[in-house]
Design a protein around this motif. Sequence first.
Motif, PDB file in Angstrom:
ATOM      1  N   VAL A  88      -2.305   3.211   2.320  1.00 32.78           N
ATOM      2  CA  VAL A  88      -2.703   3.271   0.918  1.00 32.78           C
ATOM      3  C   VAL A  88      -4.216   3.451   0.790  1.00 32.78           C
ATOM      4  CG1 VAL A  88      -2.386   2.139  -1.323  1.00 32.78           C
ATOM      5  CG2 VAL A  88      -0.912   1.503   0.600  1.00 32.78           C
ATOM      6  N   ASN A  89      -4.646   4.264  -0.183  1.00 35.66           N
ATOM      7  CA  ASN A  89      -6.072   4.315  -0.513  1.00 35.66           C
ATOM      8  C   ASN A  89      -6.495   2.983  -1.124  1.00 35.66           C
ATOM      9  OD1 ASN A  89      -4.512   5.176  -2.968  1.00 35.66           O
ATOM     10  ND2 ASN A  89      -6.555   5.149  -3.887  1.00 35.66           N
ATOM     11  N   HIS A  90      -7.778   2.682  -1.054  1.00 31.73           N
ATOM     12  CA  HIS A  90      -8.247   1.340  -1.435  1.00 31.73           C
ATOM     13  C   HIS A  90      -9.359   1.449  -2.475  1.00 31.73           C
ATOM     14  CE1 HIS A  90      -8.309  -2.861  -1.149  1.00 31.73           C
ATOM     15  NE2 HIS A  90      -8.945  -3.045  -0.003  1.00 31.73           N
ATOM     16  N   ILE A  91      -9.111   0.849  -3.641  1.00 35.89           N
ATOM     17  CA  ILE A  91     -10.066   0.892  -4.748  1.00 35.89           C
ATOM     18  C   ILE A  91     -10.459  -0.507  -5.217  1.00 35.89           C
ATOM     19  CG2 ILE A  91     -10.347   1.545  -7.191  1.00 35.89           C
ATOM     20  CD1 ILE A  91      -8.658   4.023  -6.624  1.00 35.89           C
ATOM     21  N   SER A  92      -9.498  -1.421  -5.269  1.00 30.64           N
ATOM     22  CA  SER A  92      -9.701  -2.683  -5.972  1.00 30.64           C
ATOM     23  C   SER A  92      -8.866  -3.797  -5.366  1.00 30.64           C
ATOM     24  CB  SER A  92      -9.316  -2.492  -7.444  1.00 30.64           C
ATOM     25  OG  SER A  92      -9.317  -3.711  -8.153  1.00 30.64           O
ATOM     26  N   TRP A  93      -9.220  -5.033  -5.679  1.00 29.87           N
ATOM     27  CA  TRP A  93      -8.360  -6.166  -5.335  1.00 29.87           C
ATOM     28  C   TRP A  93      -7.033  -6.079  -6.070  1.00 29.87           C
ATOM     29  CZ3 TRP A  93      -7.300  -9.340  -9.567  1.00 29.87           C
ATOM     30  CH2 TRP A  93      -8.172  -9.242 -10.671  1.00 29.87           C
ATOM     31  N   LEU A  94      -6.998  -5.329  -7.175  1.00 28.55           N
ATOM     32  CA  LEU A  94      -5.754  -5.137  -7.903  1.00 28.55           C
ATOM     33  C   LEU A  94      -4.751  -4.288  -7.118  1.00 28.55           C
ATOM     34  CD1 LEU A  94      -7.188  -4.450 -11.474  1.00 28.55           C
ATOM     35  CD2 LEU A  94      -5.909  -6.484 -10.762  1.00 28.55           C
ATOM     36  N   PRO A 160      -6.165   2.069   5.437  1.00 27.79           N
ATOM     37  CA  PRO A 160      -6.871   2.650   6.583  1.00 27.79           C
ATOM     38  C   PRO A 160      -8.289   3.122   6.294  1.00 27.79           C
ATOM     39  CG  PRO A 160      -4.655   3.595   6.333  1.00 27.79           C
ATOM     40  CD  PRO A 160      -4.974   2.848   5.075  1.00 27.79           C
ATOM     41  N   GLN A 161      -8.706   3.160   5.025  1.00 29.90           N
ATOM     42  CA  GLN A 161     -10.094   3.517   4.742  1.00 29.90           C
ATOM     43  C   GLN A 161     -11.061   2.428   5.188  1.00 29.90           C
ATOM     44  OE1 GLN A 161      -8.938   4.274   0.614  1.00 29.90           O
ATOM     45  NE2 GLN A 161     -10.266   6.073   0.651  1.00 29.90           N
ATOM     46  N   ALA A 162     -10.541   1.201   5.345  1.00 29.82           N
ATOM     47  CA  ALA A 162     -11.313   0.057   5.845  1.00 29.82           C
ATOM     48  C   ALA A 162     -12.387  -0.427   4.884  1.00 29.82           C
ATOM     49  CB  ALA A 162     -11.937   0.361   7.204  1.00 29.82           C
ATOM     50  N   THR A 163     -12.467   0.148   3.708  1.00 33.29           N
ATOM     51  CA  THR A 163     -13.366  -0.325   2.668  1.00 33.29           C
ATOM     52  C   THR A 163     -12.879   0.258   1.341  1.00 33.29           C
ATOM     53  OG1 THR A 163     -15.703  -0.575   2.031  1.00 33.29           O
ATOM     54  CG2 THR A 163     -15.011   1.614   2.778  1.00 33.29           C
ATOM     55  N   THR A 164     -13.510  -0.138   0.250  1.00 35.91           N
ATOM     56  CA  THR A 164     -13.089   0.333  -1.065  1.00 35.91           C
ATOM     57  C   THR A 164     -13.986   1.463  -1.556  1.00 35.91           C
ATOM     58  OG1 THR A 164     -14.385  -1.474  -2.014  1.00 35.91           O
ATOM     59  CG2 THR A 164     -12.007  -1.811  -1.852  1.00 35.91           C
ATOM     60  N   TRP A 165     -13.379   2.349  -2.348  1.00 34.83           N
ATOM     61  CA  TRP A 165     -14.077   3.460  -2.992  1.00 34.83           C
ATOM     62  C   TRP A 165     -13.702   3.444  -4.463  1.00 34.83           C
ATOM     63  CZ3 TRP A 165     -17.125   6.798   0.025  1.00 34.83           C
ATOM     64  CH2 TRP A 165     -17.011   6.610   1.405  1.00 34.83           C
ATOM     65  N   CYS A 166     -14.503   4.085  -5.291  1.00 37.07           N
ATOM     66  CA  CYS A 166     -14.252   3.998  -6.734  1.00 37.07           C
ATOM     67  C   CYS A 166     -13.216   5.006  -7.223  1.00 37.07           C
ATOM     68  CB  CYS A 166     -15.552   4.144  -7.520  1.00 37.07           C
ATOM     69  SG  CYS A 166     -16.360   5.747  -7.352  1.00 37.07           S
ATOM     70  N   THR A 167     -12.859   5.983  -6.390  1.00 36.84           N
ATOM     71  CA  THR A 167     -11.849   6.960  -6.774  1.00 36.84           C
ATOM     72  C   THR A 167     -10.851   7.146  -5.635  1.00 36.84           C
ATOM     73  OG1 THR A 167     -13.149   8.820  -5.938  1.00 36.84           O
ATOM     74  CG2 THR A 167     -13.462   8.226  -8.254  1.00 36.84           C
ATOM     75  N   ALA A 168      -9.749   7.801  -5.944  1.00 39.26           N
ATOM     76  CA  ALA A 168      -8.657   7.915  -4.982  1.00 39.26           C
ATOM     77  C   ALA A 168      -8.904   8.963  -3.909  1.00 39.26           C
ATOM     78  CB  ALA A 168      -7.355   8.241  -5.717  1.00 39.26           C
ATOM     79  N   ALA A 250      -4.556  12.066   9.882  1.00 42.28           N
ATOM     80  CA  ALA A 250      -5.028  13.195   9.070  1.00 42.28           C
ATOM     81  C   ALA A 250      -3.953  13.655   8.095  1.00 42.28           C
ATOM     82  CB  ALA A 250      -5.451  14.348   9.973  1.00 42.28           C
ATOM     83  N   LEU A 251      -2.709  13.687   8.556  1.00 47.15           N
ATOM     84  CA  LEU A 251      -1.604  14.109   7.708  1.00 47.15           C
ATOM     85  C   LEU A 251      -1.409  13.154   6.535  1.00 47.15           C
ATOM     86  CD1 LEU A 251       0.742  16.209   7.576  1.00 47.15           C
ATOM     87  CD2 LEU A 251       2.108  14.570   8.881  1.00 47.15           C
ATOM     88  N   ALA A 252      -1.418  11.854   6.839  1.00 45.78           N
ATOM     89  CA  ALA A 252      -1.228  10.849   5.793  1.00 45.78           C
ATOM     90  C   ALA A 252      -2.392  10.844   4.814  1.00 45.78           C
ATOM     91  CB  ALA A 252      -1.065   9.475   6.426  1.00 45.78           C
ATOM     92  N   ALA A 253      -3.618  11.041   5.325  1.00 48.89           N
ATOM     93  CA  ALA A 253      -4.797  11.035   4.450  1.00 48.89           C
ATOM     94  C   ALA A 253      -4.759  12.199   3.477  1.00 48.89           C
ATOM     95  CB  ALA A 253      -6.073  11.083   5.286  1.00 48.89           C
ATOM     96  N   ARG A 254      -4.304  13.367   3.936  1.00 47.58           N
ATOM     97  CA  ARG A 254      -4.245  14.520   3.033  1.00 47.58           C
ATOM     98  C   ARG A 254      -3.340  14.239   1.851  1.00 47.58           C
ATOM     99  NH1 ARG A 254      -3.230  20.153   5.794  1.00 47.58           N
ATOM    100  NH2 ARG A 254      -3.668  20.768   3.627  1.00 47.58           N
ATOM    101  N   ALA A 255      -2.275  13.496   2.085  1.00 44.85           N
ATOM    102  CA  ALA A 255      -1.372  13.154   0.987  1.00 44.85           C
ATOM    103  C   ALA A 255      -1.944  12.042   0.113  1.00 44.85           C
ATOM    104  CB  ALA A 255      -0.015  12.736   1.551  1.00 44.85           C
ATOM    105  N   ALA A 256      -2.345  10.928   0.733  1.00 40.07           N
ATOM    106  CA  ALA A 256      -2.742   9.744  -0.031  1.00 40.07           C
ATOM    107  C   ALA A 256      -4.085   9.903  -0.730  1.00 40.07           C
ATOM    108  CB  ALA A 256      -2.783   8.529   0.882  1.00 40.07           C
ATOM    109  N   LEU A 257      -5.014  10.649  -0.125  1.00 42.45           N
ATOM    110  CA  LEU A 257      -6.360  10.726  -0.682  1.00 42.45           C
ATOM    111  C   LEU A 257      -6.589  11.923  -1.585  1.00 42.45           C
ATOM    112  CD1 LEU A 257      -8.515   9.650   2.393  1.00 42.45           C
ATOM    113  CD2 LEU A 257      -7.416   8.242   0.644  1.00 42.45           C
ATOM    114  N   GLY A 258      -5.562  12.732  -1.765  1.00 42.08           N
ATOM    115  CA  GLY A 258      -5.786  13.863  -2.649  1.00 42.08           C
ATOM    116  C   GLY A 258      -4.521  14.515  -3.149  1.00 42.08           C
ATOM    117  N   GLY A 259      -3.368  14.061  -2.675  1.00 38.99           N
ATOM    118  CA  GLY A 259      -2.117  14.659  -3.097  1.00 38.99           C
ATOM    119  C   GLY A 259      -2.002  16.113  -2.683  1.00 38.99           C
ATOM    120  N   ARG A 260      -2.737  16.519  -1.628  1.00 37.55           N
ATOM    121  CA  ARG A 260      -2.710  17.910  -1.201  1.00 37.55           C
ATOM    122  C   ARG A 260      -1.489  18.185  -0.335  1.00 37.55           C
ATOM    123  NH1 ARG A 260      -7.908  16.131  -0.745  1.00 37.55           N
ATOM    124  NH2 ARG A 260      -7.710  15.675   1.477  1.00 37.55           N
TER     125      ARG A 260
END
Length: 295
Positions: A88-94, A160-168, A250-260
Amino acid sequence: MNGPWDVSSDCTPDCAAHALPRVPAARMARRGAAFARTVRRALTDGERMAEPGRLRTHARGLLDALDIQVEGAAALTAGDGIGTLVVVNHISWLDILALLAVEPVTLLAKREVGGWPVVGGLARRAGTHFIDRTHPRRLPHTVREVSELLAAGRSVAVFPQATTWCTAGAGTFRRATFQAAIDVGAPVRPVTLGYSQQGLPSTVAAFCGEDTFAGSLRRVLGARALTIRVTAHPLVTPLDAGLDRRELAALAARAALGGRPVAAVTGGGLARPTAALRPAVPAPPTPQQDTPVHV
């Protein structure tokens, strides 16, 4: 920085912003009181809180107290015996509450989460497994632990991003935990979490940089019409295509981080067919993506 596994994000608390005017102070106070009551009820469950039904109920109750809607996926796991690695991408404690509200899974989180106010206590009682990133020699043990959970039929959610970012769409996926799925032949479910306010992309829930839980909670309490969309992408079955952990990440990131569109790349630069993907549930509507601020 806490150790050699840490990832640096250029997101800061300044990235968090309301997309709509804040709710009135009286409504914020009511939300805060309801959230505190719901936290107390959850904590009184003690070890029983880790039971899937109770876990889902408490997660939904906490989101309801904050007037947060969850839309999207009906299922995260494959449900066919062996556990699913949910990435999963990581944005918030929510993010944690949203996942558990959809489908209770075992969480893998950095050790620091266990010390967060409110969320840390809930995470510990929910059976979260914590990673100590200050000791890199523990990495093989962590991978082995995840493998054992998956082999026992327990699905595990990781960030797997190991930290939070403000966008997906920002950041990348680190590879280590994907080895656990390869070792036991477990399917991988890429998941995208997106935040919006009345359909407008929103960063108000972002919990980044030197932000504090109290500051983040105040923003969430004041957020108008906050919605979390949980999009479960088609399963990736690594053994079907002989993927290594670099290709799988790489395959999972392309889907989860951009829906590509997803396709693994071999060492020779040839795209592998997407036959390694199989939908387990009907695909939910594509979420409205934020324009990535950080690339």
